[in-house]
Motif scaffolding. Sequence first.
Motif, PDB file in Angstrom:
ATOM      1  N   LYS A 173     -22.963  20.012 -50.232  1.00  0.00           N
ATOM      2  CA  LYS A 173     -23.618  21.051 -49.426  1.00  0.00           C
ATOM      3  C   LYS A 173     -22.856  21.374 -48.135  1.00  0.00           C
ATOM      4  O   LYS A 173     -22.972  22.473 -47.625  1.00  0.00           O
ATOM      5  CB  LYS A 173     -25.059  20.634 -49.115  1.00  0.00           C
ATOM      6  CG  LYS A 173     -25.172  19.437 -48.231  1.00  0.00           C
ATOM      7  CD  LYS A 173     -26.619  19.055 -48.041  1.00  0.00           C
ATOM      8  CE  LYS A 173     -26.717  17.761 -47.272  1.00  0.00           C
ATOM      9  NZ  LYS A 173     -28.030  17.148 -47.383  1.00  0.00           N
ATOM     10  N   GLY A 174     -22.046  20.416 -47.651  1.00  0.00           N
ATOM     11  CA  GLY A 174     -21.247  20.688 -46.460  1.00  0.00           C
ATOM     12  C   GLY A 174     -20.320  21.873 -46.655  1.00  0.00           C
ATOM     13  O   GLY A 174     -20.039  22.619 -45.717  1.00  0.00           O
ATOM     14  N   LEU A 175     -19.891  22.058 -47.899  1.00  0.00           N
ATOM     15  CA  LEU A 175     -18.936  23.129 -48.206  1.00  0.00           C
ATOM     16  C   LEU A 175     -19.535  24.512 -48.056  1.00  0.00           C
ATOM     17  O   LEU A 175     -18.828  25.489 -47.902  1.00  0.00           O
ATOM     18  CB  LEU A 175     -18.457  22.994 -49.646  1.00  0.00           C
ATOM     19  CG  LEU A 175     -17.649  21.771 -49.940  1.00  0.00           C
ATOM     20  CD1 LEU A 175     -17.252  21.772 -51.391  1.00  0.00           C
ATOM     21  CD2 LEU A 175     -16.424  21.788 -49.075  1.00  0.00           C
ATOM     22  N   LEU A 176     -20.868  24.578 -48.168  1.00  0.00           N
ATOM     23  CA  LEU A 176     -21.502  25.896 -48.130  1.00  0.00           C
ATOM     24  C   LEU A 176     -21.325  26.554 -46.774  1.00  0.00           C
ATOM     25  O   LEU A 176     -21.502  27.756 -46.648  1.00  0.00           O
ATOM     26  CB  LEU A 176     -22.992  25.773 -48.474  1.00  0.00           C
ATOM     27  CG  LEU A 176     -23.278  25.217 -49.862  1.00  0.00           C
ATOM     28  CD1 LEU A 176     -24.763  25.108 -50.076  1.00  0.00           C
ATOM     29  CD2 LEU A 176     -22.659  26.096 -50.917  1.00  0.00           C
ATOM     30  N   ALA A 177     -20.954  25.757 -45.766  1.00  0.00           N
ATOM     31  CA  ALA A 177     -20.738  26.338 -44.443  1.00  0.00           C
ATOM     32  C   ALA A 177     -19.509  27.234 -44.422  1.00  0.00           C
ATOM     33  O   ALA A 177     -19.368  28.072 -43.534  1.00  0.00           O
ATOM     34  CB  ALA A 177     -20.610  25.246 -43.395  1.00  0.00           C
ATOM     35  N   TYR A 178     -18.612  27.061 -45.389  1.00  0.00           N
ATOM     36  CA  TYR A 178     -17.525  28.035 -45.510  1.00  0.00           C
ATOM     37  C   TYR A 178     -18.122  29.297 -46.080  1.00  0.00           C
ATOM     38  O   TYR A 178     -18.794  29.270 -47.112  1.00  0.00           O
ATOM     39  CB  TYR A 178     -16.429  27.512 -46.452  1.00  0.00           C
ATOM     40  CG  TYR A 178     -15.720  26.299 -45.920  1.00  0.00           C
ATOM     41  CD1 TYR A 178     -14.946  26.393 -44.772  1.00  0.00           C
ATOM     42  CD2 TYR A 178     -15.831  25.064 -46.533  1.00  0.00           C
ATOM     43  CE1 TYR A 178     -14.294  25.294 -44.265  1.00  0.00           C
ATOM     44  CE2 TYR A 178     -15.180  23.959 -46.034  1.00  0.00           C
ATOM     45  CZ  TYR A 178     -14.408  24.070 -44.905  1.00  0.00           C
ATOM     46  OH  TYR A 178     -13.771  22.979 -44.410  1.00  0.00           O
TER      47      TYR A 178
ATOM     48  N   LEU B  89     -25.201  33.831 -40.744  1.00  0.00           N
ATOM     49  CA  LEU B  89     -23.882  34.411 -40.480  1.00  0.00           C
ATOM     50  C   LEU B  89     -22.810  33.759 -41.348  1.00  0.00           C
ATOM     51  O   LEU B  89     -21.907  34.422 -41.835  1.00  0.00           O
ATOM     52  CB  LEU B  89     -23.509  34.250 -39.001  1.00  0.00           C
ATOM     53  CG  LEU B  89     -24.217  35.187 -38.018  1.00  0.00           C
ATOM     54  CD1 LEU B  89     -23.802  34.888 -36.596  1.00  0.00           C
ATOM     55  CD2 LEU B  89     -23.946  36.639 -38.359  1.00  0.00           C
ATOM     56  N   SER B  90     -22.925  32.442 -41.548  1.00  0.00           N
ATOM     57  CA  SER B  90     -21.897  31.792 -42.376  1.00  0.00           C
ATOM     58  C   SER B  90     -22.316  31.763 -43.844  1.00  0.00           C
ATOM     59  O   SER B  90     -21.752  31.023 -44.629  1.00  0.00           O
ATOM     60  CB  SER B  90     -21.576  30.399 -41.856  1.00  0.00           C
ATOM     61  OG  SER B  90     -22.740  29.662 -41.634  1.00  0.00           O
ATOM     62  N   SER B  91     -23.306  32.578 -44.180  1.00  0.00           N
ATOM     63  CA  SER B  91     -23.815  32.772 -45.551  1.00  0.00           C
ATOM     64  C   SER B  91     -24.109  31.464 -46.289  1.00  0.00           C
ATOM     65  O   SER B  91     -23.911  31.349 -47.486  1.00  0.00           O
ATOM     66  CB  SER B  91     -22.931  33.694 -46.380  1.00  0.00           C
ATOM     67  OG  SER B  91     -21.715  33.084 -46.699  1.00  0.00           O
ATOM     68  N   VAL B  92     -24.570  30.464 -45.550  1.00  0.00           N
ATOM     69  CA  VAL B  92     -25.108  29.270 -46.182  1.00  0.00           C
ATOM     70  C   VAL B  92     -26.448  29.643 -46.813  1.00  0.00           C
ATOM     71  O   VAL B  92     -26.843  29.144 -47.846  1.00  0.00           O
ATOM     72  CB  VAL B  92     -25.342  28.146 -45.146  1.00  0.00           C
ATOM     73  CG1 VAL B  92     -26.010  26.943 -45.792  1.00  0.00           C
ATOM     74  CG2 VAL B  92     -24.038  27.744 -44.502  1.00  0.00           C
TER      75      VAL B  92
END
Lengths: 222, 263
Positions: B96-101, A51-54
Amino acid sequence: MIRLENVTKSYMTLSGRNVVFRDMSVDFPEGVNVGLIGRNGAGKSTLMRLLSSVDMPDSGKIVVGGRLSWPVGLKGGLEQKLTGRDNVKFVCRILGVRGSGMREIIDFVQEFAELGEYFDRPVSGYSSGMRARLAFGTSMAFDFDYYLIDEVMAVGDARFKKKSRALFNERLKTSKLILVSHNMKLIRNMCDSVVLLEHGRAIYYEDASEGIAAYRKTGDKP
Amino acid sequence: MHRSVERSHFQIQRDVIYALLLRELSSTFGKNRGGYFWVLVEPIAHLLVPVFVFTFIRQRLIPGVEYPVFLVYGFLPFLLFKTICLQMINGVNQTKGLLAYRQVLLMDVFVAKAMAYAVIQAVVFAIVLTGLAMFGFDVLPPRPLELAAVLVLTVMFAFGLGLVLAAVASLVPDARSVVSIMFMPLYFISGILFPVTRFPDEWMQRLAFNPVLHLVEMSRAMGVEGYEPFKYLSPAYPVMLAFTLTAIGLMLYRLRFLARVTP
């Protein structure tokens, strides 16, 4: 409206392919607070990542109509070397908020997070409570149609918790939430309906308590 | 509370890359002066020792060319290549934490990293050249536009290789340290310290398989007045490799080989 169409998602592991979802379709209808429940390993985190497109699905489609937040209170996105203010600016920039809009948001977070002079110091010097307050404040500063919440959202001391809860309830008047939790009391309180994840499938229950009852049964057959 | 505006995919990507770029630059240079210091100290320390040794001990290594200028025009493209490559492989885990945005995609992180370090290294290049000019060396490149093209090619090559290596590293995490170690021998076979023209012909033919050597020699041919590059120099070779590696890297990215960078 959020819709998953025939989504298949698998991960390669050393012992072979681990399929989390196979041809899963589910609708999160508009205007409904949805709880996301399921046993450990049922794929709650994977669904959150999708959903958060990770992460992208192997096949199938995820349609998000409306603005969906990142997981509320996400601390992983904070850059340690930058100040609280610069971190808020970063989030503004990726959301395309500039100028007066950005100033409004910075003022809001500065006031809400109660960091004092720490707001202009690098995040690496923050206590964990301060980090949580900054992250939560940033999440609340933007207007989303859906807030994505993973597990607990309570941050800080009792007084701050109360303040956060009040603000969040204020937001929920105009926005909806997708809440992932093992706490059934919380789900019952905050959600109208639930999506139960089980054996790579998702079942939508319009009535939250019905879904919770089904969830309790999933424990019987491992 | 802010009402966000509708943006096209392109606008989102542009906003995200811009934000990441600023974030990368300000966290490198930061509020403390230390950032500026270290970015410059590494190349200068690298340059000082060979300059000292070769200038004072061996008087004329290359006829008609001043050694420090020769060294700088070879070392800085190499450093540009190395920095971008390593940042692409190692930097992903830090961000990689940023990818949660939702707006931030892994590819945006790669592009922003490459752009940020290209800018940083360009500034370092300019500062080092200015420093040399102050000591009375003739540092102005005779062919500045061609030099810029060579540097752009270096960035592209590093980007393509970085993508492929990042994909490999996501499958085999140990590859990260192997790659870091490999830059040391690569430094020696890229003709940074002394011209490869001094080697026997048979060696030169083998060294010509190293694309970085071509980039280094091309940079010198464009930047150093009167420099004669080695005779197997072929601009087409690094260009073709850069495109091939970028294509393979993008394919691996598309096939989500890189997805597992985030656990």
